[in-house]
Write a protein that holds these residues in place. Structure first.
Motif, mmCIF file in Angstrom:
data_model
loop_
_atom_site.group_PDB
_atom_site.id
_atom_site.type_symbol
_atom_site.label_atom_id
_atom_site.label_comp_id
_atom_site.label_asym_id
_atom_site.label_seq_id
_atom_site.Cartn_x
_atom_site.Cartn_y
_atom_site.Cartn_z
ATOM 1 N N LEU A 1 -10.484 3.696 -3.944
ATOM 2 C CA LEU A 1 -9.724 2.997 -4.982
ATOM 3 C C LEU A 1 -10.605 2.687 -6.189
ATOM 4 C CD1 LEU A 1 -7.699 0.581 -2.678
ATOM 5 C CD2 LEU A 1 -6.805 2.573 -3.912
ATOM 6 N N GLU A 2 -11.845 2.277 -5.928
ATOM 7 C CA GLU A 2 -12.772 2.012 -7.026
ATOM 8 C C GLU A 2 -13.030 3.290 -7.822
ATOM 9 O OE1 GLU A 2 -17.291 0.260 -7.648
ATOM 10 O OE2 GLU A 2 -16.880 1.842 -6.178
ATOM 11 N N THR A 3 -13.253 4.387 -7.119
ATOM 12 C CA THR A 3 -13.501 5.674 -7.774
ATOM 13 C C THR A 3 -12.297 6.106 -8.611
ATOM 14 O OG1 THR A 3 -14.944 6.338 -5.948
ATOM 15 C CG2 THR A 3 -14.109 8.095 -7.367
ATOM 16 N N GLU B 1 -6.848 -9.440 1.554
ATOM 17 C CA GLU B 1 -6.141 -10.149 2.618
ATOM 18 C C GLU B 1 -6.119 -9.328 3.904
ATOM 19 O OE1 GLU B 1 -1.846 -12.435 3.284
ATOM 20 O OE2 GLU B 1 -2.328 -11.532 1.328
ATOM 21 N N LEU B 2 -5.897 -8.024 3.768
ATOM 22 C CA LEU B 2 -5.884 -7.149 4.938
ATOM 23 C C LEU B 2 -7.260 -7.096 5.594
ATOM 24 C CD1 LEU B 2 -4.416 -4.994 6.687
ATOM 25 C CD2 LEU B 2 -5.169 -3.277 5.014
ATOM 26 N N SER C 1 -3.365 -3.274 -8.814
ATOM 27 C CA SER C 1 -2.313 -4.168 -8.326
ATOM 28 C C SER C 1 -2.411 -4.436 -6.824
ATOM 29 C CB SER C 1 -0.934 -3.570 -8.641
ATOM 30 O OG SER C 1 -0.674 -2.431 -7.818
ATOM 31 N N ILE C 2 -3.285 -3.703 -6.116
ATOM 32 C CA ILE C 2 -3.314 -3.861 -4.651
ATOM 33 C C ILE C 2 -4.615 -4.479 -4.131
ATOM 34 C CG2 ILE C 2 -1.713 -1.938 -4.349
ATOM 35 C CD1 ILE C 2 -4.017 -0.217 -3.416
ATOM 36 N N PHE D 1 0.827 -1.205 0.000
ATOM 37 C CA PHE D 1 0.000 0.000 0.000
ATOM 38 C C PHE D 1 0.867 1.262 0.000
ATOM 39 C CE2 PHE D 1 -2.579 -3.161 2.498
ATOM 40 C CZ PHE D 1 -3.435 -3.483 1.449
ATOM 41 N N HIS D 2 1.983 1.196 0.709
ATOM 42 C CA HIS D 2 2.894 2.344 0.762
ATOM 43 C C HIS D 2 3.431 2.674 -0.625
ATOM 44 C CE1 HIS D 2 5.976 5.047 2.371
ATOM 45 N NE2 HIS D 2 6.841 4.430 1.588
ATOM 46 N N ALA D 3 3.891 1.651 -1.352
ATOM 47 C CA ALA D 3 4.441 1.867 -2.696
ATOM 48 C C ALA D 3 3.375 2.415 -3.641
ATOM 49 C CB ALA D 3 5.012 0.559 -3.245
ATOM 50 N N ALA D 4 2.149 1.897 -3.535
ATOM 51 C CA ALA D 4 1.061 2.384 -4.392
ATOM 52 C C ALA D 4 0.734 3.831 -4.064
ATOM 53 C CB ALA D 4 -0.173 1.510 -4.207
ATOM 54 N N MET D 5 0.710 4.176 -2.801
ATOM 55 C CA MET D 5 0.427 5.552 -2.385
ATOM 56 C C MET D 5 1.448 6.528 -2.960
ATOM 57 S SD MET D 5 0.331 7.015 1.529
ATOM 58 C CE MET D 5 2.128 6.884 1.722
ATOM 59 N N ILE D 6 2.718 6.170 -2.892
ATOM 60 C CA ILE D 6 3.785 7.043 -3.413
ATOM 61 C C ILE D 6 3.667 7.190 -4.927
ATOM 62 C CG2 ILE D 6 6.274 7.275 -3.698
ATOM 63 C CD1 ILE D 6 5.257 7.762 -0.837
#
Length: 544
Positions: free
Chosen positions: A486-488, A466-467, A459-460, A397-402
């Motif tokens: 994320l859907e939006t 799982e989370l 990708s997340i 999630f961190h990598a996707a946020m960045i």
């Protein structure tokens, strides 16, 4: 992060402060370029300037400095201890961030062509910019120095790559090229100079001889006594960070020092360093020690600590790491705004920033919420059984946020590029062809950026599912907002892809991209549904 290329021109003047300052002023005059260091030497009669910027910026700054040097430096009156060929002796271009060696080769050739044409001086290419083995290295080209240039330049094999094959007494000749970043790195030992040199011989590529090479490729090294610190040092140059990293040198020196029962007292980096080598050091120790560190600056602090970079003097990473030393606020104008400013910017009567940037922002917020929920399920004895899973999931999630954060500005830049391309002149067939090509290239980019937004979000979903199954139940509503965000984001990104598709002339490419966008929507739909099912199941189970 913006493109950063470093340029380190060496001018043959280190004594006249007025000349040194005038060259500095000319570099500073170029917008978007940061002059990081000016290092004059009186005995060498040479000044090394270090500045960074985009490809266009560093070439322009190098030209500005050269024009000043052309007026103020006279090689017929110059002398010093350092070997030299001309007023601007060497001018390397070096990739730092979001730049490749190919980019730097292009810079070297562009600069050389402009310098030769404008000032009518000879220029040689070296390093990765040279295609001739016998003149790839500076010492090869500089052999004979300025004094021997008048006869050397007339030989066919030493004809310049650019400019006249004639001796220009006032200027001499310039050597321009592209090379990898070099780090001067010293490791401190409580030992004798001889013991430090013994270790240097063990690790440096050259070793003791051709028959007895050292262990590390791309490393030069010697041992010496550092009188100011009253210690010995293994002094190294890392010439290829893709081959040998800082932590490898540190590890190998420590290994030999331990065998010799010599205490290691930290290390030092001379000058500035790119961010990536420091992050690589941190990642090495994170893996080795099974640590959990996410934030970039915390990783830098870990690297500074583990290498002992503050042993001899402070290591202020905000000024010693190139990416931090350079003001990059202009490269991400939207991301650097306050929330209020961003909303106002979106709301004004202009097309950008628009839906694509907002979609990327919403996606980054969604990924950020998932990251937060993961962290709330970590580092607490109550959730100790989840620690291993959270250490695996949270970085996703961190990598996707960045990445999504960077796409906020990228989307607006992409749209503005279409506007700029459509404003190009088209009065002749040649100009019309250039305009058409520019519009098509800009349109494709404006499609690829929101497509990337959708891909990053999609990708997340598995990690989110799982989370959701195990996360701290008190934060489950945050996960609901995150999933919907994320859907939006994907919906908004795909809308921006589709609206730009008609601008592509290639029908086949248009159809392929439309199909890819539709698949992205379906992937998103499935990921969102799975996430909501798991979340609602957790809520229902908890309410019983």
């Amino acid at each position: 992060m913006a493109q950063i290329i470093e340029c380190v021109p060496n001018f043959s003047e280190g004594r006249n402060q007025q000349v040194i300052d005038a060259i500095s002023k000319s570099i500073k005059s170029v917008t978007g370029v940061s002059l990081l260091d000016v290092d004059p030497g009186k005995s060498t009669n040479r000044t090394v300037y270090t500045f960074v910027g985009t490809a266009e910026g560093v070439v322009e700054a190098a030209m500005a400095a050269s024009r000043t040097a052309y007026e103020l430096i006279d090689m017929t009156k110059q002398s010093g201890e350092h070997p030299r060929l001309g007023a601007l002796d060497v001018c390397p271009f070096i990739p730092v961030s979001n730049a490749t060696l190919e980019d730097c080769v292009a810079c070297a050739k562009m600069f050389s062509e402009r310098l030769a044409k404008e000032l009518d001086v000879p220029v040689y290419l070296y390093g990765f910019a040279s295609e001739r083995d016998y003149r790839k290295q500076v010492p090869q080209i500089r052999a004979g120095e300025y004094e021997g240039l008048s006869s050397k330049i007339t030989k066919e094999e030493w004809k310049p790559d650019y400019g006249p094959a004639d001796f220009r007494p006032k200027w001499g000749a310039t050597i321009a090229g592209a090379r990898k970043f070099l780090i001067a790195y010293n490791i401190n030992l409580l030992s004798t100079k001889e013991q430090a040199h013994r270790i240097a011989l063990n690790i440096r590529e050259q070793g003791r001889s051709a028959k007895e090479p050292g262990r590390l490729k791309g490393v030069q090294g010697i041992g010496w006594w550092y009188d100011e610190g009253k210690i010995a040092q293994v002094s190294t140059n890392l010439t290829d960070l893709d081959v040998t990293s800082l932590h490898q040198v540190w590890t190998e020196v420590n290994k030999d020092a331990t065998e010799l029962q010599i205490p290691v007292m930290g290390s030092e980096i001379v000058g500035l360093v790119p961010l990536k080598p420091m992050i690589d050091v941190a990642e090495y120790f994170i893996e080795k020690e099974n640590l959990f560190v996410l934030e970039e600056e915390q990783k830098v602090q870990l690297a500074v600590n583990r290498l002992g970079l503050t042993t001899l003097s402070p290591f202020h990473y905000k000024t010693r790491i190139i990416e931090y030393a350079v003001d990059n606020s202009g490269s991400s104008p939207l991301l650097n705004k306050t929330v209020r400013e961003f909303i106002s910017e979106v709301a004004v009567r202009k097309p950008a920033p628009g839906g694509g940037s907002v979609a990327a922002l919403i996606g980054s917020l969604g990924a950020g919420l998932c990251r937060m929920v993961g962290l709330l399920s970590s580092g607490n004895k109550k959730f100790e059984h989840l620690e291993k899973d959270m250490r695996r999931l949270v970085p996703v999630f961190h990598a996707a946020m960045i990445r999504l954060s960077a796409l906020i500005d990228a989307d607006t830049r992409a749209f503005n590029s279409i506007i700029e391309a459509n404003r190009l002149p088209s009065g002749t067939p040649e100009l019309a062809a250039v305009k058409t090509e520019s519009v098509q290239k800009a349109t494709l980019n404006a499609i690829e950026v929101p497509m990337e937004t959708a891909k990053v979000v999609n990708s997340i979903w598995d990690a989110l599912v799982e989370l959701a199954a195990v996360a701290n139940i008190t934060a489950i509503s945050d996960l609901q907002v995150g999933a919907k965000s994320l859907e939006t984001a994907v919906y908004g990104a795909v809308c921006n892809v589709k609206i730009n598709l008609p601008g592509l002339d290639d029908v086949s490419q248009r159809d392929t991209l439309r199909e890819e966008a539709e698949k992205g929507l379906e992937t998103c739909r499935q990921g969102f549904v799975k996430s909501v099912e798991v979340i609602e199941s957790r809520i229902k189970s908890n309410s019983k």
